[in-house]
Design a protein around this motif. Structure first.
Motif, PDB file in Angstrom:
ATOM      1  N   LYS A  72       0.812  -1.221   0.000  1.00 39.73           N
ATOM      2  CA  LYS A  72       0.000   0.000   0.000  1.00 39.73           C
ATOM      3  C   LYS A  72       0.849   1.277   0.000  1.00 39.73           C
ATOM      4  O   LYS A  72       0.341   2.363  -0.270  1.00 39.73           O
ATOM      5  CB  LYS A  72      -0.941  -0.003   1.197  1.00 39.73           C
ATOM      6  N   ALA A  87       0.378   5.721  -1.102  1.00 39.91           N
ATOM      7  CA  ALA A  87       0.311   6.625   0.041  1.00 39.91           C
ATOM      8  C   ALA A  87       1.104   7.901  -0.182  1.00 39.91           C
ATOM      9  O   ALA A  87       2.032   7.958  -0.983  1.00 39.91           O
ATOM     10  CB  ALA A  87       0.837   5.914   1.286  1.00 39.91           C
ATOM     11  N   ASP A 146      -8.816   4.646  -1.063  1.00 37.19           N
ATOM     12  CA  ASP A 146      -7.582   3.862  -1.212  1.00 37.19           C
ATOM     13  C   ASP A 146      -7.369   2.874  -0.065  1.00 37.19           C
ATOM     14  O   ASP A 146      -6.671   1.877  -0.241  1.00 37.19           O
ATOM     15  CB  ASP A 146      -6.357   4.777  -1.300  1.00 37.19           C
ATOM     16  N   TYR A 147      -7.925   3.152   1.098  1.00 39.08           N
ATOM     17  CA  TYR A 147      -7.751   2.257   2.260  1.00 39.08           C
ATOM     18  C   TYR A 147      -9.110   2.041   2.910  1.00 39.08           C
ATOM     19  O   TYR A 147      -9.567   0.934   3.036  1.00 39.08           O
ATOM     20  CB  TYR A 147      -6.741   2.861   3.233  1.00 39.08           C
ATOM     21  N   PHE A 151      -3.728   8.216   3.012  1.00 44.51           N
ATOM     22  CA  PHE A 151      -4.441   7.690   1.848  1.00 44.51           C
ATOM     23  C   PHE A 151      -5.634   8.572   1.527  1.00 44.51           C
ATOM     24  O   PHE A 151      -6.344   9.021   2.433  1.00 44.51           O
ATOM     25  CB  PHE A 151      -4.932   6.261   2.106  1.00 44.51           C
TER      26      PHE A 151
END
Length: 148
Positions: free
Chosen positions: A42, A46, A68-69, A64
């Protein structure tokens, strides 16, 4: 005082990446005695918030954008090296992270997955608990939300 630098993954130098991964491993794996996969694929998505003191990384977070998360934007891997915590750099790196999310992502809602023993720290930054406590990598966590 911290010198805070904010960079996307592709602008990190090899040395910066090595040092921030070393810091994360030192705290999250060794100090907290927790075996887990820190390098999770990830980091590439970031925005990295790095706190330097005397040219050494002593604090760090990764950010993020929404989706995205979590559904909301998020801050994770919040870390301050043990011998520097008495200087309250956690507040400095988190305040810079909140500001960066507002500036770079143009949103004000931030969700985190916080270790339960840090609830008061995050409450002081205006994050508030949502839902029930849960175990993540064997450590009690709680979801927290910031809206401002």
């Amino acid at each position: 005082m911290l010198n805070i630098v904010i960079k996307p993954f592709n602008e990190l130098s090899i040395l910066e990446l090595y040092n921030l991964l070393q810091l994360r491993s030192e705290v999250f794996v060794v100090e907290q005695d927790c075996v887990y996969q820190d390098i999770d694929g990830k980091d590439q998505n970031a925005l990295h918030v790095i706190g330097y003191k005397n040219d050494r990384i002593v604090a760090y977070t990764r950010l993020f954008k929404p989706g995205d998360y979590f559904k909301a934007s998020s801050i994770g891997r919040v870390v301050v090296i043990k011998n520097q915590r008495q200087f309250k750099y956690g507040y400095d790196i988190m305040e810079a992270s909140i500001k960066a999310i507002k500036t770079h992502f143009n949103v004000t809602e931030i969700k985190i997955s916080a270790q339960c023993y840090l609830k008061n720290f995050y409450n002081n930054l205006e994050f508030f608990e949502i839902g029930e406590e849960y175990l993540e990598d064997g450590i009690p966590h709680i979801a927290m939300l910031y809206k401002k």
